[in-house]
Design an enzyme around this catalytic site. Structure first.
Site, short mmCIF file in Angstrom:
data_model
loop_
_atom_site.label_atom_id
_atom_site.label_comp_id
_atom_site.label_asym_id
_atom_site.label_seq_id
_atom_site.Cartn_x
_atom_site.Cartn_y
_atom_site.Cartn_z
N CYS A 42 45.83 -24.16 -2.90
CA CYS A 42 46.61 -23.25 -3.75
C CYS A 42 46.19 -21.80 -3.49
O CYS A 42 45.06 -21.52 -3.12
CB CYS A 42 46.40 -23.59 -5.22
SG CYS A 42 47.40 -22.58 -6.34
N ASP A 44 45.69 -19.68 -5.66
CA ASP A 44 44.87 -19.23 -6.78
C ASP A 44 43.56 -18.58 -6.30
O ASP A 44 42.83 -19.17 -5.51
CB ASP A 44 44.57 -20.43 -7.70
CG ASP A 44 44.01 -20.00 -9.03
OD1 ASP A 44 42.96 -19.32 -9.05
OD2 ASP A 44 44.62 -20.34 -10.07
N ARG A 46 40.86 -18.27 -7.63
CA ARG A 46 39.62 -18.93 -8.05
C ARG A 46 39.25 -20.13 -7.19
O ARG A 46 38.25 -20.80 -7.45
CB ARG A 46 39.75 -19.36 -9.53
CG ARG A 46 39.97 -18.21 -10.48
CD ARG A 46 40.46 -18.68 -11.84
NE ARG A 46 41.80 -19.28 -11.74
CZ ARG A 46 42.48 -19.78 -12.78
NH1 ARG A 46 41.93 -19.75 -13.98
NH2 ARG A 46 43.68 -20.29 -12.61
N HIS A 98 44.07 -28.08 -7.80
CA HIS A 98 43.05 -27.75 -8.80
C HIS A 98 43.63 -27.89 -10.19
O HIS A 98 44.82 -27.66 -10.42
CB HIS A 98 42.50 -26.34 -8.58
CG HIS A 98 43.50 -25.24 -8.83
ND1 HIS A 98 43.53 -24.50 -9.99
CD2 HIS A 98 44.52 -24.78 -8.06
CE1 HIS A 98 44.52 -23.61 -9.92
NE2 HIS A 98 45.14 -23.76 -8.77
N CYS A 101 46.19 -25.32 -12.68
CA CYS A 101 47.03 -24.63 -11.70
C CYS A 101 48.26 -24.00 -12.37
O CYS A 101 49.02 -24.69 -13.06
CB CYS A 101 47.47 -25.63 -10.63
SG CYS A 101 48.50 -24.88 -9.34
ZN LIG Z 1 47.11 -23.28 -8.38
#
Ligand SMILES: [Zn+2]
Length: 207
Positions: A42, A44, A46, A98, A101
């Site tokens: 992803c 993301d 993090r 994750h 998400c």
């Molecule tokens: Zn995500």
């Protein structure tokens, strides 16, 4: 000054530290790229691929998008997969989702009419497909977490069924489904979910 001077300073400090700790590190990477893994994850911020598995530059070929999707018609993702498997010789493909998400949350919420809502329609389709499984969860949080897992499992199937792995590479390439927990920084193997996917599928089935 761009206002991002601190990032350039961090870069200079990092490059100096890498070269100090591993003399010749960059000159070795310049001439060849031999990553051992392809990471499909992803976007993301993090969930940075290299950091969470403790690998330095040069070890992981990376493709990231919102909700770590492998869409059959996405030439971007398929090109990365093709290049990794057929040119770089990568034999381990990791699809990593994750918990928490935003793409999965968006797929479970009413559409906001944003561009990203069109992208996560792919996840909505998965939620519809596994509606019974999701509705059997005890609470909305569990439902969301389960959809994160199911989404990874479906994308693993998509990688396995892609034209890239249709040939000889399929026999030599392993596709793994993992999920990352933002709460503790740990990865979990989703092989049981991937393998049980067919048992859960409605009559139309995933092929
Ligand atoms: Zn995500």
């Amino acid at each position: 000054m761009t206002g991002l001077g601190h990032l350039l300073e961090h870069n200079q400090a990092w490059a100096a530290r890498m070269e100090r700790e591993q003399p010749g590190f960059f000159s070795r990477l310049v001439d060849q790229q031999r990553p051992r893994y392809l990471w499909i994850g992803c976007s993301d911020s993090r969930v940075p691929a290299n950091q969470i598995v403790g690998l330095p530059p040069g070890e992981v070929f990376v493709h990231r998008n919102v909700a770590n999707l492998v869409v059959h018609s996405d030439l971007n993702c398929l090109s990365v997969l093709d290049f990794a498997v057929n040119i770089l010789g990568v034999r381990d493909v990791i699809v990593c989702g994750h918990y928490g998400c935003g793409g999965i949350k968006a797929a479970l919420a009413p559409s906001q009419g944003r561009i990203v809502d069109h992208w996560v329609r792919h996840v909505r389709d998965i939620a519809k497909f596994y509606r019974e499984e999701l509705e059997s969860q005890s609470c909305p949080q569990s439902r969301e977490r389960r959809l994160c897992e199911l989404n990874v499992a479906v994308q693993v199937v998509h990688v396995r069924e892609s034209p890239v792995l249709a040939g000889i590479a399929s026999k030599e390439t392993r596709v793994h489904g993992w999920i990352y927990d933002l709460a503790d920084g740990l990865l979990a193997d989703l092989t049981p979910t991937v393998e049980s996917l067919r048992a859960m599928e409605p009559s139309a089935g995933l092929r």
